[in-house]
Design a protein around this motif. Structure first.
Motif, PDB file in Angstrom:
ATOM      1  N   MET A  38       0.836  -1.197   0.000  1.00 57.65           N
ATOM      2  CA  MET A  38       0.000   0.000   0.000  1.00 57.65           C
ATOM      3  C   MET A  38       0.875   1.252   0.000  1.00 57.65           C
ATOM      4  SD  MET A  38      -3.086   1.302   0.389  1.00 57.65           S
ATOM      5  CE  MET A  38      -4.419   0.885   1.489  1.00 57.65           C
ATOM      6  N   ASN A  39       0.493   2.254  -0.791  1.00 57.21           N
ATOM      7  CA  ASN A  39       1.164   3.552  -0.691  1.00 57.21           C
ATOM      8  C   ASN A  39       0.115   4.653  -0.682  1.00 57.21           C
ATOM      9  OD1 ASN A  39       0.377   4.135  -3.381  1.00 57.21           O
ATOM     10  ND2 ASN A  39       2.171   3.036  -4.135  1.00 57.21           N
ATOM     11  N   GLU A  40       0.565   5.886  -0.547  1.00 61.32           N
ATOM     12  CA  GLU A  40      -0.385   6.996  -0.400  1.00 61.32           C
ATOM     13  C   GLU A  40      -1.310   7.118  -1.591  1.00 61.32           C
ATOM     14  OE1 GLU A  40       2.867   9.546   2.111  1.00 61.32           O
ATOM     15  OE2 GLU A  40       1.379  10.690   0.981  1.00 61.32           O
ATOM     16  N   TYR A  58      -3.935   4.316  -1.493  1.00 59.26           N
ATOM     17  CA  TYR A  58      -4.858   4.607  -0.401  1.00 59.26           C
ATOM     18  C   TYR A  58      -5.873   5.656  -0.816  1.00 59.26           C
ATOM     19  CZ  TYR A  58      -6.445   5.870   4.310  1.00 59.26           C
ATOM     20  OH  TYR A  58      -7.207   6.108   5.419  1.00 59.26           O
ATOM     21  N   ILE A 106      -9.894   1.604   6.303  1.00 61.41           N
ATOM     22  CA  ILE A 106      -9.098   0.905   5.316  1.00 61.41           C
ATOM     23  C   ILE A 106      -7.772   0.605   5.978  1.00 61.41           C
ATOM     24  CG2 ILE A 106      -7.999   1.095   3.067  1.00 61.41           C
ATOM     25  CD1 ILE A 106     -10.103   3.319   2.482  1.00 61.41           C
TER      26      ILE A 106
END
Lengths: 378, 238, 400
Positions: A216-218, A221, A237
């Motif tokens: 996951m990264n910004e 997200y 989340i």
């Protein structure tokens, strides 16, 4: 010789009262820690069979799987190219388990945690089938429901023969077994709920599980959040790895605290023992000199001190075991018999080890006392 | 008087040595000082003798007793116990020899305060192999009877008078039937009456054949023994 | 005289190095544990900023009613209900709030902050220290401004060292930062104390049900208020239509966090932890005196009175306990970082600006009291025995 030393130690019990009381408290503390470790099964954990790498969960409490919102949501999420797989299911690893159910087959019965799944759940968690097959979309609308059970449940209900094809009752509702899967071995689940059966229940609770192609990264997200916000504002989340971290911290912290406290105890007792022994030897110089004059070798003196310490530890253990037994007999701490026994054994063994290790150096010192000096010192 | 003559006769007939010290030297070394405690001492104690060693404080009498009692190793010289040369000063060998042949009596008794009289007396036999608990008990009672304390076996040292304590110590010293008794100022902490009692017991033991070497300050007591060795500055004098 | 005692005390300590080291170790750790426990206890229950009126606060978290055999229903506490409560003369203030969360993703982690939508009364009940900006007021709430006040830790998370005023956090809606407050320590996080982001409740859209923090005028009147709450609840329309057994979830901090069994058990366990160094100390003290029995005998023979000897011994004991105690206090400060990690394990980002929370006068004060108590206790028995020691016996090597 043992009788003689026993008499000597017994006659001195008043002088050793401090030490005995300290050892008593230490026994209780060690026993408590051992009991805690035993009961929480910390030592018995098996490796999980599921894979949570790049797994994200979105919790939708108060919604049920059959809700059409989920099909729209799934379609939208599929647009995000970084998402590999999507599954709607009720159980997220390392999260609290709900849904306890009773499962029966003929005369056999066992308790499980029922998990509401879809056809993608197996793949998304990387579970392994031992036999049969997983639930497919075609099974959703069958009149007789289907279920996949885990190896532990199979062992309980079908110890001697195949499970596939058999009809079991989950809370009274018949299900046909179509597959057997490996036990999840989720470390965060207590031993009461570590057996699972998997069914597809449109009325059951639901969470969304996403398998990403990368961590996951910004950016991802943001995309996921924007998509889910269109349907319902959800603030949860969460990468499943963070649930795992939380669980590990929750386990770790009480252990850390207990270890620090017991470390503190051990150090204190060692120091206390050391100083008492040190004093002991110093004030018994004339006795040691005398024994040497009467024919004791330095090895005899060494053995004597070690033996005396062993006897003191044994003396100290008498009240310890009595009290421990009382705890067990009245089940004061609400634990299993195995736990109490483990606790008492741990306490006894550590006390012996502690006392004997502390006695080694003073015993050596005592054996090196020169008889001539000791006798003419005063 | 008669006692003295008899033993003198025996000496002339037997003339075998119990303890023989030849050219014994004992040097104490610290980082800065060297003290010569025993200076080329030659002493022979014959079997059955009762010998006193007298001299001012610090002259080496206690060191002499330590050497004789195999509690300390001489810096040079030779010791013979019962005609056997001591060649090996290893701890085990010495301990064994002490156990078999020697009994000790001290000025401050050195009784173990947490043990009963009987348990105290037993101690030497704990280190002798091949004796059962019952046998030990029996011998302890016998020894206590010899010193007149059979009625106080279960008492503890702090319940006894000084004279009684020394008697317990003597019983402990004789329980193993040693051939030699080494006594370091045995009457030093006792008044004249108790001292007299102790002296009598020791004379009785000597009459039964035990060799006794006694360090003392008391001229009166010393005169009751067969020979007086006078010590000064680590050497025998006169 | 006292100076003499102190000089002798230090000489003795140097002479008996082993005992001194053992004693110092035991004392310092015991004091550390005592201090930490007392400190934590104070943080949970005491009147520390921002909850300066902790002992007068009631946390109203909801009410419900139940009827046999298995009928159960929550009752809604809305603004009309609370207006009734405000009318009570024993009630000084009522602040209404709703709890929520705010998550963000930053540097490969999702961080979830606890938030609270509150009214302006919140800032009157709690006493926050503002590092930047100001709290939102009644006008802001009425005008439905999307204002927020954040804690220093939250500010550091979002904005680093740059000023936060005028910046925005959150998405739906975007919240404008109008104030930054100093972090408070809340261990069991009752009411809004769990939150580190406070939002003007004017913009809240959702349930009409609210929770409240009630500030009572004086501690004595708390039971009065609690029964008044029952009365008001029973007069609401919804209760009147259902009836049944009313349950009101409104407790003070003391009642909320009463662990009963667990605390007794924990207390017992901790007592054992204390007892061991205390016993060590007592045993060691007896040992110390035994080693010096001939010295004591000589002093007595040369005219020292029992009280002089006891005085000297107790001085020695207090000095060593004092030194050990200082070490213990230093250990406490050192341990406070680790403690914070333990307390805030779920959300370490909220612990960033807590600083050294153990470093305050109260904790030191508690520790000092422990030290004196401990020193006196561990010395008094051996000292008493020593004073009874017969001079001659001591000189002859008698033991205690």
């Amino acid at each position: 010789m043992i009788r003689h030393l026993f008499k000597l130690t017994w006659n001195k019990k008043k002088k050793h009262i401090f030490l005995i009381v300290e050892l008593f408290f230490f026994f209780l503390a060690t026993g408590f820690i051992a009991l805690f470790l035993y009961e929480t099964g910390v030592l018995k954990q098996k490796r999980p069979t599921f894979n949570i790498e790049n797994l994200i969960s979105i919790d939708y409490r108060f919604m049920y799987t059959g809700d059409t919102t989920f099909s729209y949501l799934t379609e939208e999420l599929k647009q995000i190219k970084e998402i590999n797989q999507i599954s709607i299911a009720s159980y997220i690893p390392y999260s609290p388990v709900t849904n306890p159910r009773s499962v029966t087959y003929k005369k056999k019965k066992t308790d499980v945690a029922a998990v509401n799944v879809d056809d993608k759940y197996l793949k998304i968690l990387g579970l392994k089938l031992k036999s049969g097959r997983w639930i497919e979309k075609k099974d959703y609308h069958l009149s007789t429901k289907v279920a996949v059970i885990d190896a532990g449940t199979k062992q309980k209900l079908f110890p001697d023969h195949e499970a596939i094809g058999r009809i079991i009752n989950i809370s009274g509702i018949p299900h046909q077994v179509i597959g057997v899967v490996e036990n999840l071995n989720d470390p965060s689940v207590g031993s009461n709920y570590n057996q699972n059966v998997f069914t597809h229940d449109p009325q059951g609770a639901a969470s969304v599980l996403l398998k990403l192609k990368t961590p996951m990264n910004e950016d991802i997200y943001k995309k996921v959040k924007q998509t889910t916000d269109r349907f319902m504002h959800r603030d949860n989340i969460m990468p499943v790895s963070q649930y795992k971290e939380k669980h590990e911290k929750e386990q770790f912290i009480p252990l850390l605290i207990l270890s620090l406290l017991s470390g503190f105890l051990v150090i204190n007792i060692i120091l206390g023992l050391f100083s008492i022994l040190y004093q002991n030897i110093n004030t018994r110089r004339s006795e040691i000199g005398l024994r040497r004059a009467a024919g004791a070798t330095s090895a005899d003196i060494y053995r004597q001190i070690m033996m005396e310490m062993f006897l003191i530890a044994t003396l100290a253990l008498i009240p310890c075991l009595i009290v421990g037994y009382q705890f067990m007999a009245f089940n004061v701490l609400n634990a299993t018999t195995g736990g109490y026994i483990c606790a008492m054994v741990s306490g006894s063994v550590t006390i012996y080890l502690l006392v004997i290790i502390c006695a080694l150096y003073p015993a050596r010192m005592a054996s090196k006392i020169h008889p001539a000096e000791a006798l003419h010192d005063d | 008087m008669i006692l003295k003559q008899e033993t003198e006769l025996e000496l002339q007939i037997n003339n075998s040595s119990m303890i023989k010290l030849t050219a014994i030297e004992k040097v104490y070394r610290t980082s800065s000082i060297e003290t010569l405690a025993l200076n080329r001492v030659n002493i022979t104690i014959n079997k059955g003798e009762f010998v006193s060693v007298m001299g001012p404080s610090g002259c080496g009498k206690s060191t002499l007793l330590n050497i004789m009692g195999l509690l300390d190793e001489p810096t040079s010289g030779q010791i013979e116990i019962d005609d056997k040369i001591i060649g090996n000063y290893a701890d085990k060998a010495m301990a064994h020899l002490r156990n078999e042949k020697l009994g000790f009596i001290f000025q401050s008794y050195h009784l173990i305060s947490d043990l009963s009289v009987l348990d105290n007396v037993e101690i030497p036999l704990l280190y002798r192999k091949g004796i059962s608990g019952t046998q030990r008990r029996k011998k302890a009672l016998e020894a206590l009877e010899k010193v007149g304390l059979s009625s106080r076996t279960q008492h503890f040292p702090n319940q006894l008078s000084g004279g009684q304590r020394q008697r317990v110590a003597i019983a402990r010293a004789i329980i193993g039937n040693p051939e030699i008794i080494l006594a370091d100022e045995p009457t030093g902490n006792l008044d004249s009456i108790m001292g007299q009692e102790i002296m009598n017991i020791m004379l009785r033991l000597n009459a039964e054949g035990t060799t006794i070497v006694m360090v003392t300050h008391d001229e009166q007591m010393a005169n009751k023994t067969q020979r007086i060795i006078r010590f000064f500055d680590g050497r025998q004098v006169n | 005289m006292l100076k003499n005692y102190i000089k002798i005390a230090f000489k003795v300590m140097m002479r008996q190095k082993f005992f001194t080291a053992v004693s110092l170790f035991g004392i310092s750790f015991t004091i550390m544990i005592f201090s930490i426990l007392l400190g934590l206890f104070d943080f949970v229950y005491g009147n520390n900023a921002p909850a300066v009126h902790h002992d007068r606060m009631i946390y109203f978290e909801g009410m419900s009613t139940s009827k046999k055999p298995d009928y159960f229903s929550y009752l809604i506490a809305d603004s009309s209900f609370y207006n009734e409560i405000r009318k009570l003369k024993q009630v000084q203030n009522v602040s209404l709030y709703r709890e929520s969360t705010l998550s963000s993703f930053r540097k490969d982690r999702v961080v979830t902050f606890n938030t609270a939508y509150t009214d302006a009364e919140h800032w009157k009940i709690y006493d926050f220290t503002f590092l930047e900006g100001r709290p939102y007021n009644q006008k802001d709430v009425q005008e439905k401004q999307a204002y927020t006040v954040i804690s220093e830790s939250v500010k550091h998370y979002y904005f680093g060292d740059k000023p936060a005023l005028g910046q925005y956090i959150g998405e739906h809606p975007k919240l404008k930062v109008i104030g930054v407050v100093k972090d408070g320590i809340s261990i069991f996080k009752a009411g809004t104390e769990a939150a580190s982001i406070w939002i003007a409740s004017g913009i809240y859209v959702g349930y009409t049900d609210m929770q409240a923090t009630i500030l009572v005028r004086s501690k004595r009147e708390i039971p009065v208020v609690k029964s008044a709450l029952e009365g008001i609840a029973k007069r609401t329309a919804i209760y009147k239509s259902i009836g049944g057994k009313l349950t009101i979830n409104a407790d003070t901090i003391f009642e909320k966090l009463d662990f009963d069994e667990a605390s007794i058990f924990l207390g017992g366990f901790l007592f054992f932890i204390m007892a061991i160094p205390a016993l060590n100390m007592m045993g060691l003290n007896v040992g110390r005196i035994s080693e010096r029995s001939s010295e004591i005998g000589i002093r007595k023979a040369f005219g020292a009175s029992s009280s002089a000897l006891v005085g000297q011994f107790i001085t020695e004991n207090i000095i060593i306990t004092f030194i050990g105690g200082i070490l213990g206090i230093l250990l406490t400060f050192a341990a406070s970082d680790m403690l914070l990690e333990v307390i805030y394990y779920e959300n370490p980002e909220t612990a960033f600006a807590k600083g050294n929370f153990m470093l305050n006068w109260k904790t030191i004060g508690y520790s000092m009291t422990c030290i004196l108590f401990f020193g006196f206790l561990s010395g008094i028995i051996p000292a008493w025995r020593m004073s009874r020691l017969h001079a001659i016996k001591a000189l002859k090597g008698g033991s205690l």
